[in-house]
Design an enzyme around this catalytic site. Structure first.
Site, PDB file in Angstrom:
ATOM      1  CG  HIS A 177     -16.449  24.033  16.421  1.00 23.75           C
ATOM      2  ND1 HIS A 177     -17.092  24.188  17.622  1.00 23.75           N
ATOM      3  CD2 HIS A 177     -15.185  24.487  16.626  1.00 23.75           C
ATOM      4  CE1 HIS A 177     -16.258  24.708  18.502  1.00 23.75           C
ATOM      5  NE2 HIS A 177     -15.087  24.895  17.920  1.00 23.75           N
ATOM      6  CG  HIS A 213     -10.935  27.343  16.409  1.00 19.68           C
ATOM      7  ND1 HIS A 213     -11.311  28.307  17.312  1.00 19.68           N
ATOM      8  CD2 HIS A 213     -11.532  26.199  16.825  1.00 19.68           C
ATOM      9  CE1 HIS A 213     -12.089  27.773  18.240  1.00 19.68           C
ATOM     10  NE2 HIS A 213     -12.242  26.485  17.961  1.00 19.68           N
ATOM     11  CG  LEU A 214     -10.771  29.595   9.267  1.00 20.46           C
ATOM     12  CD1 LEU A 214     -11.594  30.403   8.268  1.00 20.46           C
ATOM     13  CD2 LEU A 214      -9.904  28.576   8.531  1.00 20.46           C
ATOM     14  NE  ARG A 215      -5.768  29.289  16.049  1.00 24.66           N
ATOM     15  CZ  ARG A 215      -6.501  28.772  17.025  1.00 24.66           C
ATOM     16  NH1 ARG A 215      -7.572  29.405  17.497  1.00 24.66           N
ATOM     17  NH2 ARG A 215      -6.174  27.622  17.555  1.00 24.66           N
ATOM     18  CE  LYS A 229     -17.719  27.899  21.354  1.00 24.27           C
ATOM     19  NZ  LYS A 229     -16.549  27.413  20.654  1.00 24.27           N
ATOM     20  CG  HIS A 253     -15.554  25.347  25.312  1.00 27.77           C
ATOM     21  ND1 HIS A 253     -14.541  25.000  24.452  1.00 27.77           N
ATOM     22  CD2 HIS A 253     -15.248  24.751  26.497  1.00 27.77           C
ATOM     23  CE1 HIS A 253     -13.660  24.236  25.087  1.00 27.77           C
ATOM     24  NE2 HIS A 253     -14.069  24.067  26.335  1.00 27.77           N
ATOM     25  CG  HIS A 277     -15.719  21.062  21.286  1.00 22.49           C
ATOM     26  ND1 HIS A 277     -16.216  21.238  22.547  1.00 22.49           N
ATOM     27  CD2 HIS A 277     -15.216  22.260  20.925  1.00 22.49           C
ATOM     28  CE1 HIS A 277     -16.011  22.481  22.926  1.00 22.49           C
ATOM     29  NE2 HIS A 277     -15.416  23.129  21.952  1.00 22.49           N
ATOM     30  CG  LEU A 306      -8.667  22.252  26.667  1.00 22.40           C
ATOM     31  CD1 LEU A 306      -8.361  23.647  27.174  1.00 22.40           C
ATOM     32  CD2 LEU A 306      -8.885  21.290  27.838  1.00 22.40           C
ATOM     33  CG  ASP A 328     -12.626  22.476  18.329  1.00 23.13           C
ATOM     34  OD1 ASP A 328     -12.473  23.673  18.047  1.00 23.13           O
ATOM     35  OD2 ASP A 328     -12.401  22.009  19.457  1.00 23.13           O
ATOM     36  CG  HIS A 378      -2.550  26.126  18.845  1.00 20.97           C
ATOM     37  ND1 HIS A 378      -2.689  27.335  19.485  1.00 20.97           N
ATOM     38  CD2 HIS A 378      -3.698  25.461  19.074  1.00 20.97           C
ATOM     39  CE1 HIS A 378      -3.873  27.405  20.077  1.00 20.97           C
ATOM     40  NE2 HIS A 378      -4.514  26.274  19.841  1.00 20.97           N
ATOM     41  CB  ALA A 384      -5.861  23.299  24.275  1.00 24.15           C
TER      42      ALA A 384
HETATM   43  O1  DOR Z   1      -8.550  22.512  21.760  1.00 27.78           O
HETATM   44  C1  DOR Z   1      -9.145  23.545  21.535  1.00 27.78           C
HETATM   45  N1  DOR Z   1      -8.585  24.536  20.788  1.00 27.78           N
HETATM   46  N2  DOR Z   1     -10.347  23.702  22.052  1.00 27.78           N
HETATM   47  C2  DOR Z   1     -10.995  24.862  21.974  1.00 27.78           C
HETATM   48  O2  DOR Z   1     -12.058  24.954  22.511  1.00 27.78           O
HETATM   49  C3  DOR Z   1     -10.380  26.052  21.311  1.00 27.78           C
HETATM   50  C4  DOR Z   1      -9.365  25.641  20.354  1.00 27.78           C
HETATM   51  C5  DOR Z   1      -8.476  26.774  19.885  1.00 27.78           C
HETATM   52  O3  DOR Z   1      -8.987  27.859  19.580  1.00 27.78           O
HETATM   53  O4  DOR Z   1      -7.271  26.558  19.799  1.00 27.78           O
HETATM   54 ZN    ZN Z   2     -13.416  25.206  18.991  1.00 28.10          ZN
END
Ligand code: DOR
Ligand code: ZN
Length: 344
Positions: free
Chosen positions: A14, A16-18, A100, A137, A175, A220, A248, A252, A264
């Site tokens: 799990h 996130h790479l953007r 997802k 999620h 998560h 989150l 996860d 940011h 988040a």
């Molecule tokens: O904290 C989080 N950030 N929870 C998520 O489900 C998404 C993630 C994000 O993409 O920043």
């Molecule tokens: Zn996530």
């Protein structure tokens, strides 16, 4: 003498790479340690189709160093418009491993998500038939539900009904953040598993809130009570193959975390394996790390386990950088500035 621990190369189920330069700034932090990662589809313009996923995957591969063997595995963002036929296209692609489900509004970039899983019944039927995994999620968005109860209410109100309606659907509850989620996954059939992040194993809500709010601990599902954290730690280190590693890790920019309305997401990818190793070591369960980090996720996704090995070293002196470069921004990693015992 330094202690070492050699394990099969881990995977991150799990991540996130953007995209663009921000993706390029972080992807190698995952690739340095993990063999594969399941990349989440919640970009500003979501990854809705296999064609979108193929292009995103190409961009990720191009950002990797030439000799990297890191394999990005992809997910599709489930919307009310997703055609059931996309499931077969995904299966045939070989690189899209999951669809997802974001409840609309539950988290970062989830606006295109579902109001209800009932909007996607034909897609879910097709997934159940073919064995394609639904990654969830698991939080309700009902404004009347307290933020700390959103996962357990999701399990009661939504997930139990979804599992009853699709008893053969293969599901990863992502998560996990509560003892109720741990119990739910434990009690469910073999078709239901859960990922556990390093931050939900490390932090409780006092860490987030006592002595001043820590925006870099905000994610989150939000981190919960110490009792919940203990239940997650017990599950992760139990050797139960229903629980496996998913960071996860969600970058940011610092400026968007340290803000009146902070985003988040916790960034942990670069030192994730060190953080997990320290947690397993402190729990006296280091021998369970390899199953959790390197075997059970691959087994659940029906992929071969990695064959390469990595050696972790207990140097007691590895310091996580306090700040990372993030293209034209800064990124604060989880436990930045602190020492980890195990070096990945
Ligand atoms: O904290 C989080 N950030 N929870 C998520 O489900 C998404 C993630 C994000 O993409 O920043
Ligand atoms: Zn996530």
């Amino acid at each position: 003498m330094t202690d070492t621990l050699t394990i099969t190369q881990p995977d991150d189920w799990h991540l996130h790479l953007r995209d663009g330069a921000y993706m390029a700034a972080v992807v190698n932090n995952s690739a340095r340690c993990f063999g594969r990662a399941l990349v989440m589809p919640n970009l500003a313009d979501p990854i809705r189709t296999v064609a979108d996923a193929a292009k995103y995957r190409e961009r990720i591969m191009r950002a990797l160093p030439p000799k990297s063997t890191f394999e990005p595995l992809m997910t599709l963002y489930l919307t009310a418009e997703t055609p059931a036929s996309e499931v077969d296209v995904a299966l045939k692609s070989g690189f899209v491993l999951a669809v997802k489900l974001f409840p609309a509004g539950a988290t970062t970039l989830s606006d295109s998500g579902l109001q209800s899983w009932r909007e996607a019944i034909p897609v879910l039927e097709s997934m159940q038939k073919s064995g394609m995994v639904l990654s969830i999620h698991g939080e309700v968005t009902d404004p009347e539900v307290d933020i700390f109860d959103r996962e357990k209410v999701f399990i009661d109100r939504v997930l139990t009904k979804l599992v009853d309606a699709f008893p053969g659907l293969r599901i990863v509850l992502e998560h996990l953040s509560t003892k109720e989620a741990v119990s739910f996954v434990e009690a469910a059939g073999e078709n239901v598993a859960g990922t556990i992040t390093a931050h939900h194993l490390l932090l409780n809500r006092n860490d987030l809130l006592v002595g001043g709010i820590k925006p870099h601990f905000y994610c989150l599902p939000i981190v919960k009570t110490e009792q919940d954290r203990q239940a997650l730690l017990k599950a992760a280190t139990s050797g139960n193959s229903k629980f496996f590693l998913g960071t996860d890790s969600a970058p940011h920019p610092r400026s968007e975390k340290e803000a009146a309305i902070g985003k988040a997401g916790i960034y942990s990818a670069g030192h994730a394996i060190s953080l997990y190793a320290d947690l397993f070591d402190s729990a006296g369960e280091l021998d369970k790390l390899e199953g959790f980090a390197s075997f059970y996720g691959a087994d659940f996704y029906r992929l071969p386990r990695n064959t390469t090995k990595v050696t972790l070293e207990k140097s007691n002196s590895e310091v996580i950088p306090a700040v990372l470069d993030y293209h034209d921004q800064e990124l604060i990693p989880l436990k930045g500035g602190e020492t980890v015992n195990w070096k990945g």
